[in-house]
Design a protein around this motif. Structure first.
Motif, PDB file in Angstrom:
ATOM      1  N   THR A 156      -8.613  -3.512  -2.548  1.00  0.00           N
ATOM      2  CA  THR A 156      -9.860  -3.583  -1.786  1.00  0.00           C
ATOM      3  C   THR A 156     -10.502  -4.962  -1.863  1.00  0.00           C
ATOM      4  OG1 THR A 156     -11.027  -2.672  -3.730  1.00  0.00           O
ATOM      5  CG2 THR A 156     -10.379  -1.123  -1.987  1.00  0.00           C
ATOM      6  N   PHE A 210      -4.642   1.819   4.346  1.00  0.00           N
ATOM      7  CA  PHE A 210      -5.515   2.043   3.196  1.00  0.00           C
ATOM      8  C   PHE A 210      -6.158   3.428   3.244  1.00  0.00           C
ATOM      9  CE2 PHE A 210      -9.553   1.708   0.902  1.00  0.00           C
ATOM     10  CZ  PHE A 210      -9.081   1.306  -0.336  1.00  0.00           C
ATOM     11  N   ILE A 267       0.832  -1.200   0.000  1.00  0.00           N
ATOM     12  CA  ILE A 267       0.000   0.000   0.000  1.00  0.00           C
ATOM     13  C   ILE A 267       0.868   1.252   0.000  1.00  0.00           C
ATOM     14  CG2 ILE A 267      -1.593   1.343   1.428  1.00  0.00           C
ATOM     15  CD1 ILE A 267      -2.938  -1.285   2.194  1.00  0.00           C
ATOM     16  N   THR A 323     -13.341  -1.114   4.640  1.00  0.00           N
ATOM     17  CA  THR A 323     -11.890  -1.293   4.715  1.00  0.00           C
ATOM     18  C   THR A 323     -11.182  -0.139   5.406  1.00  0.00           C
ATOM     19  OG1 THR A 323     -11.707  -0.330   2.496  1.00  0.00           O
ATOM     20  CG2 THR A 323     -11.798  -2.727   2.647  1.00  0.00           C
TER      21      THR A 323
END
Length: 364
Positions: A117, A181, A78, A205
């Protein structure tokens, strides 16, 4: 001979006495330097975990380390993707230039969001099946629970250690992925409208939601394992439980917010209707026509009429004087997440109480 033997015997006795005295003195006064080093080395090599904590970690260390390693890799990926995206945004001239004009150029970065995701939304299901279901089912199936129950350790302590250590792995890892995220999404959160904040991919998320869903999935899987007492059967049923949990959560999450309704200024029946403006990032729930009596009509009303004159006559006949839109603004996202997560945490606590009550007498 007697003159030769006597001194030898005396020498032997004196040597033995010296050896025993030296050994006793060494024992009483402490080990010599070499022995001290060996003892210190052994003490340093002792495991930091002991007792029931060591046992639980030893039983599930493969799953725990897998979760931790996957989290580290996920956070690193990420961070890399965010760096790639911010480099593009700086070169493009964002936020001075709108991302609406860079749809094709931004498509690879949007695709990276989609792939990540997909994995993040599956985390509660994976943890529930692979970590929660075997947590107690494996011990009950293999007979380890009977051995533990026969020891001096109480069942409550065993349950608390199992659930507590598992929670200490699940909560930080899912929270780290959620924070990473959200950090990746934050630069374009309010500008790229193709990322719907109320969608499963983004609502589930970020914030406390993934932690709450993962905990309930794991604890629910543990309860299923206690009831079924078979690892494979518990994993299959837990898979169904987590999928249903995701579906139910998806159907009720929007009800956690306060719906905002905006209505256009009324016009005379049959006149052109101008729909009211809503915030750019708002999540639309529904659009309706408003009649003169205040009745809501579907926006498909008069769509079968051909031509402007026919449409105007139809709307005049239906007494349509305006339009209304129901939506939830993005500003409510955080409150909705915490409210919904508190409900999930409460359900998790109820399952934990059930486990302690059930296992007090029916564990083995």
């Amino acid at each position: 001979m007697s003159t030769f033997t006597s001194p030898s015997t005396d020498d032997t006795n004196r040597t033995t006495a010296r050896t025993m005295n030296g050994t006793m003195n060494a024992t009483m006064n402490g080990p010599r330097h070499g022995a001290r080093n060996a003892t210190t080395t052994q003490a340093a090599r002792r495991p930091r975990l002991s007792g029931m904590t060591w046992l639980v970690w030893r039983q599930h260390r493969a799953a725990f380390w897998t979760v931790i390693a996957a989290t580290v890799l996920g956070v690193a990926w990420i961070a890399y993707q965010r760096g790639q995206m911010t480099d593009f945004l700086d070169a493009y001239g964002f936020p001075a230039k709108s991302l609406d004009d860079a749809e094709e150029e931004f498509k690879p970065y949007a695709g990276a969001f989609t792939s990540v995701t997909t994995g993040l939304t599956a985390i509660p299901v994976i943890l529930g099946v692979l970590l929660g279901a075997p947590l107690f089912a494996g011990d009950l199936e293999n007979g380890t629970a009977k051995l533990i129950a026969a020891q001096s350790v109480s069942r409550n302590r065993w349950l608390a250690m199992k659930l507590g250590l598992t929670g200490l792995v699940v909560v930080p890892t899912t929270a780290a992925l959620s924070a990473a995220f959200a950090w990746w999404w934050s630069p374009v959160k309010s500008d790229y409208v193709d990322f719907g904040w109320a969608s499963r991919e983004f609502f589930n998320t970020t914030g406390p939601v993934p932690v709450a869903l993962s905990l309930l999935s794991v604890v629910g899987g543990a309860a299923i394992g206690v009831l079924l007492r078979r690892t494979l059967a518990a994993m299959v049923v837990t898979l169904g439980f987590t999928v249903v949990l995701q579906a139910v959560w998806g159907s009720v999450k929007l009800s956690l917010g306060d719906i905002v309704t905006v209505t256009s200024k009324p016009v005379s029946p049959g006149s052109l209707i101008t729909f009211p403006e809503v915030p750019r990032t708002a999540h639309w729930l529904g659009t309706s026509y408003v009649s003169g009596s205040g009745k809501l009509l579907d926006v498909t009303t008069c769509t079968e009429a051909l031509g402007e004159e026919a449409t105007s006559a139809c709307m005049k006949k239906a007494d349509i004087v305006g339009a209304s839109i129901d939506y939830i603004p993005m500003s409510q996202m955080s409150g909705m997440q915490w409210f919904g997560s508190s409900i999930l945490f409460a359900l998790t606590a109820c399952v934990v109480v059930f486990l302690f009550v059930w296992c007090r007498k029916r564990l083995v």
